[in-house]
Scaffold this motif. Structure first.
Motif, PDB file in Angstrom:
ATOM      1  N   GLN A  72       0.703  -1.225   0.087  1.00 46.83           N
ATOM      2  CA  GLN A  72       0.099  -0.123   0.164  1.00 46.83           C
ATOM      3  C   GLN A  72       0.821   1.238  -0.192  1.00 46.83           C
ATOM      4  N   GLU A  73       1.909   1.276   0.763  1.00 41.89           N
ATOM      5  CA  GLU A  73       2.774   2.273   1.049  1.00 41.89           C
ATOM      6  C   GLU A  73       3.393   2.554  -0.573  1.00 41.89           C
ATOM      7  N   LEU A  74       3.851   1.416  -1.218  1.00 50.37           N
ATOM      8  CA  LEU A  74       4.557   1.701  -2.826  1.00 50.37           C
ATOM      9  C   LEU A  74       3.410   2.116  -3.496  1.00 50.37           C
ATOM     10  N   GLN A  75       2.139   1.735  -3.631  1.00 58.03           N
ATOM     11  CA  GLN A  75       1.196   2.379  -4.289  1.00 58.03           C
ATOM     12  C   GLN A  75       1.031   3.566  -4.116  1.00 58.03           C
ATOM     13  N   ASN A  76       0.979   4.069  -3.015  1.00 56.34           N
ATOM     14  CA  ASN A  76       0.655   5.441  -2.565  1.00 56.34           C
ATOM     15  C   ASN A  76       1.731   6.449  -3.226  1.00 56.34           C
ATOM     16  N   THR A  77       3.170   5.760  -3.020  1.00 58.06           N
ATOM     17  CA  THR A  77       4.391   6.498  -3.290  1.00 58.06           C
ATOM     18  C   THR A  77       4.348   6.900  -5.004  1.00 58.06           C
ATOM     19  N   VAL A  78       4.042   5.829  -5.758  1.00 61.45           N
ATOM     20  CA  VAL A  78       3.865   5.932  -7.181  1.00 61.45           C
ATOM     21  C   VAL A  78       2.857   6.697  -7.585  1.00 61.45           C
ATOM     22  N   ALA A  79       1.643   6.801  -6.727  1.00 56.06           N
ATOM     23  CA  ALA A  79       0.447   7.527  -6.999  1.00 56.06           C
ATOM     24  C   ALA A  79       0.883   9.040  -6.879  1.00 56.06           C
ATOM     25  N   LEU A  80       1.712   9.412  -5.963  1.00 54.34           N
ATOM     26  CA  LEU A  80       2.206  10.797  -5.668  1.00 54.34           C
ATOM     27  C   LEU A  80       3.377  11.183  -6.731  1.00 54.34           C
ATOM     28  N   ALA A  81       4.093  10.155  -7.327  1.00 55.98           N
ATOM     29  CA  ALA A  81       5.014  10.616  -8.361  1.00 55.98           C
ATOM     30  C   ALA A  81       4.211  10.858  -9.691  1.00 55.98           C
ATOM     31  N   LEU A 183      10.845  -4.975  -2.630  1.00 56.17           N
ATOM     32  CA  LEU A 183       9.705  -5.304  -3.220  1.00 56.17           C
ATOM     33  C   LEU A 183       9.473  -3.983  -4.168  1.00 56.17           C
ATOM     34  N   GLY A 184       9.434  -4.266  -5.434  1.00 57.77           N
ATOM     35  CA  GLY A 184       9.121  -3.334  -6.436  1.00 57.77           C
ATOM     36  C   GLY A 184       7.758  -3.014  -6.755  1.00 57.77           C
ATOM     37  N   TYR A 185       7.569  -1.917  -7.272  1.00 53.76           N
ATOM     38  CA  TYR A 185       6.156  -1.706  -7.772  1.00 53.76           C
ATOM     39  C   TYR A 185       6.369  -0.674  -9.065  1.00 53.76           C
ATOM     40  N   ALA A 186       5.631  -1.319 -10.214  1.00 52.36           N
ATOM     41  CA  ALA A 186       5.921  -0.512 -11.383  1.00 52.36           C
ATOM     42  C   ALA A 186       4.812  -0.250 -12.180  1.00 52.36           C
ATOM     43  N   TRP A 192       4.489   7.492 -23.296  1.00 52.91           N
ATOM     44  CA  TRP A 192       5.984   7.788 -23.419  1.00 52.91           C
ATOM     45  C   TRP A 192       6.662   6.371 -23.656  1.00 52.91           C
ATOM     46  N   ASP A 193       5.994   5.289 -23.494  1.00 53.15           N
ATOM     47  CA  ASP A 193       6.527   4.187 -23.499  1.00 53.15           C
ATOM     48  C   ASP A 193       7.665   3.912 -22.466  1.00 53.15           C
ATOM     49  N   TRP A 194       7.306   4.511 -21.149  1.00 46.68           N
ATOM     50  CA  TRP A 194       8.103   4.388 -19.794  1.00 46.68           C
ATOM     51  C   TRP A 194       7.551   3.488 -18.879  1.00 46.68           C
ATOM     52  N   MET A 195       8.506   2.905 -18.042  1.00 48.64           N
ATOM     53  CA  MET A 195       8.013   1.962 -17.022  1.00 48.64           C
ATOM     54  C   MET A 195       8.439   2.789 -15.848  1.00 48.64           C
ATOM     55  N   LEU A 196       7.670   3.345 -15.061  1.00 52.41           N
ATOM     56  CA  LEU A 196       7.888   4.008 -13.823  1.00 52.41           C
ATOM     57  C   LEU A 196       7.810   3.188 -12.605  1.00 52.41           C
ATOM     58  N   GLY A 197       8.698   3.221 -11.634  1.00 51.06           N
ATOM     59  CA  GLY A 197       8.581   2.258 -10.604  1.00 51.06           C
ATOM     60  C   GLY A 197       9.502   2.690  -9.414  1.00 51.06           C
ATOM     61  N   THR A 198       9.156   2.100  -8.407  1.00 49.04           N
ATOM     62  CA  THR A 198      10.006   2.066  -7.225  1.00 49.04           C
ATOM     63  C   THR A 198       9.940   0.971  -6.270  1.00 49.04           C
ATOM     64  N   GLY A 199      10.454   1.149  -5.091  1.00 49.71           N
ATOM     65  CA  GLY A 199      10.667  -0.246  -4.432  1.00 49.71           C
ATOM     66  C   GLY A 199      11.116   0.138  -3.078  1.00 49.71           C
ATOM     67  N   LEU A 200      10.711  -0.890  -2.132  1.00 47.53           N
ATOM     68  CA  LEU A 200      10.952  -0.597  -0.580  1.00 47.53           C
ATOM     69  C   LEU A 200      11.850  -2.115  -0.224  1.00 47.53           C
TER      70      LEU A 200
END
Length: 476
Positions: A72-81, A183-186, A192-200
């Motif tokens: 949930q934290e990762l989803q929220n972070t990506v949403a902010l990005a 644990l990554g989330y993308a 733009w054909d981009w894969m945006l991701g982050t992880g914890l």
């Protein structure tokens, strides 16, 4: 009679220590302890098994809960990005290339926590944003594998293309410079054909799970220890109960045997008294009557020398027979003990012993109230008799001192000699004579001790309780 008493004592020892009794006690111990031990082991095993299952379930639950929180934290972070670059992505101010460059700058500068950052890859696996590992930027990493062989970029791309998803892999952790589980989330930016991701990094989850597992394990060990201690206490209680029962049985048997021995000794003394009386009053009187008749024959055969000589020989034989009968009668039961008391009997015994052995005997007695039973007096007399016999056989002494004194509650008898003394170590009551002495004293509630004298010799001390009531004064 003495042989019968000795046989009874041997049977007592065999009864108390017989293999049958040991087997019974062993069986009693086994049927009480083994079920308890078996139940304790079973309870401990079930507890350990159930606790192990509970630990796995609890740790798994905790791990899933933490992972859900991280997701949930990762989803929220990506949403902010995505929110931070939404205008650039939707409207592309200044053109697509300018918007993309501004978006890369924003994503590069946005970090969270010590090891939190955003990364961006093109569809072919080329990295275009990575603030922590700049050497990755501009290179194609489609075939990159982690230490476990996982294709990291491919799987992240698949998760992003499926509408956004998670993937676990091994990656460098910047704060510590080593690889750790992450644990990554993308998500895909299709335009733009981009894969945006982050992880914890989730290595801390393993630490938390290990700590929880250690706590549960410690609690289980404490529970098993309590079960073990309870079992040991129960076993000790059972052992104490078995020992108490065994001791009670043995004490009861000892009491019964002492009672039987006392009864046997009383019967023995009564029989000795009867035989002594018969010898003294009947046989001895008959012999004396015969002697008077032979004396009469001797006096009337004045003119027959052969007849007088024969009569004289008969008189000598009769005198020896009368003396022997009186000696046997006195050994069996001294009449002076019944007629004049213990003190006079001891003086008479000392004189006879002195004349037979040549050992000087000094007797010191005090007058006391008649607070000793006849059987107790007989017992003390037999103790002195046995002690003098031992002195004659073993002590090599030339003097014996016998002292009899009466206190308020106790009567004390001491027998001391100046011989070679007791052997080392001091003998226990294994000999029949010493055992007889001990049992005679203990039968009447007394105590007897044996010790070496400082200057050589042996000391025997007997203490026997006196009756509380006062009676006529006599020598004990």
């Amino acid at each position: 009679m003495d042989e019968w008493v000795a046989r009874e004592r041997r049977q007592k020892n065999e009864t108390i220590w017989s293999p049958k009794d040991v087997t019974f006690k062993t069986k009693l111990f086994v049927i009480t302890v083994l079920p308890l031990v078996a139940v304790s082991i079973l309870v401990g095993a079930i507890t350990a098994f159930q606790a192990s299952r509970l630990i796995e379930v609890q740790t798994s639950t905790v791990e899933q809960r933490i992972l859900a929180s991280k997701r949930q934290e990762l989803q929220n972070t990506v949403a902010l990005a995505l929110t931070s670059i939404k205008i650039l992505y939707d409207h592309e101010p200044g053109g697509r290339q300018a918007a993309q460059e501004e978006a890369k700058r924003i994503l590069h500068d946005v970090t969270f926590g010590e090891d939190g950052y955003f990364f961006v890859y093109l569809r072919d696996g080329t990295n275009i944003v990575h603030p922590k590992l700049p050497h990755l930027v501009g290179n194609k990493w489609w075939d990159l594998q982690d230490p476990k062989g996982d294709f990291v970029i491919r799987n992240l791309m698949l998760a992003a293309q499926s509408g956004g998803g998670f993937h676990r892999y091994i990656w460098d952790k910047p704060s510590i410079g080593v690889e750790a589980e992450k644990l990554g989330y993308a998500v895909m930016l299709d335009k733009w054909d981009w894969m945006l991701g982050t992880g914890l990094y989730i290595d801390d989850i393993a630490q938390q799970v290990d700590a929880i597992r250690a706590d549960f394990t410690a609690n289980v060990r404490q529970t098993l220890l309590v079960i073990f201690l309870i079992t040991m206490v129960a076993i000790l209680l059972i052992l104490s109960a078995v020992a108490t029962v065994s001791f009670s049985e043995q004490k009861f048997a000892d009491g019964k045997l002492k009672e039987l021995t006392h009864r046997i000794v009383d019967i023995q003394e009564q029989e000795r008294k009867r035989v002594s009386s018969e010898l003294h009053d009947s046989i001895s009187q008959l012999l004396v009557s015969v002697r008077y008749g032979i004396e009469m024959i001797h006096s009337k055969a004045a003119g027959t020398l052969d007849l007088q000589r024969q009569a004289e020989n008969c008189l000598r034989i009769l005198d020896d027979a009368i003396s022997e009968v009186r000696r046997i009668s006195k050994d069996l039961r001294p009449s002076v003990l019944d007629d004049m008391g213990l003190a006079a009997a001891l003086v008479s015994l000392a004189k006879d012993f002195e004349s037979q052995s040549g050992i000087t005997v000094r007797v010191s007695t005090e007058r006391c109230r008649a607070r000793l039973s006849d059987s107790a007096k007989t017992g003390l007399y037999r103790v002195v008799q046995e002690a003098l016999t031992n002195v004659a056989k073993h002590a090599a002494a030339d003097e014996v001192r016998i002292a009899l004194s009466a206190g308020v509650k106790d009567l004390t008898l001491s027998i001391e000699d100046n011989g070679v003394g007791l052997p080392s170590p001091i003998p226990t009551a294994n000999g029949l004579g010493i055992r007889n002495m001990l049992e005679r004293v203990e039968t009447h509630g007394g105590t007897m001790t044996m010790s070496r004298l400082p200057l050589g010799g042996t000391a025997i001390r007997v203490t026997m309780p006196l009756a509380t009531s006062n009676g006529p004064v006599e020598a004990a």
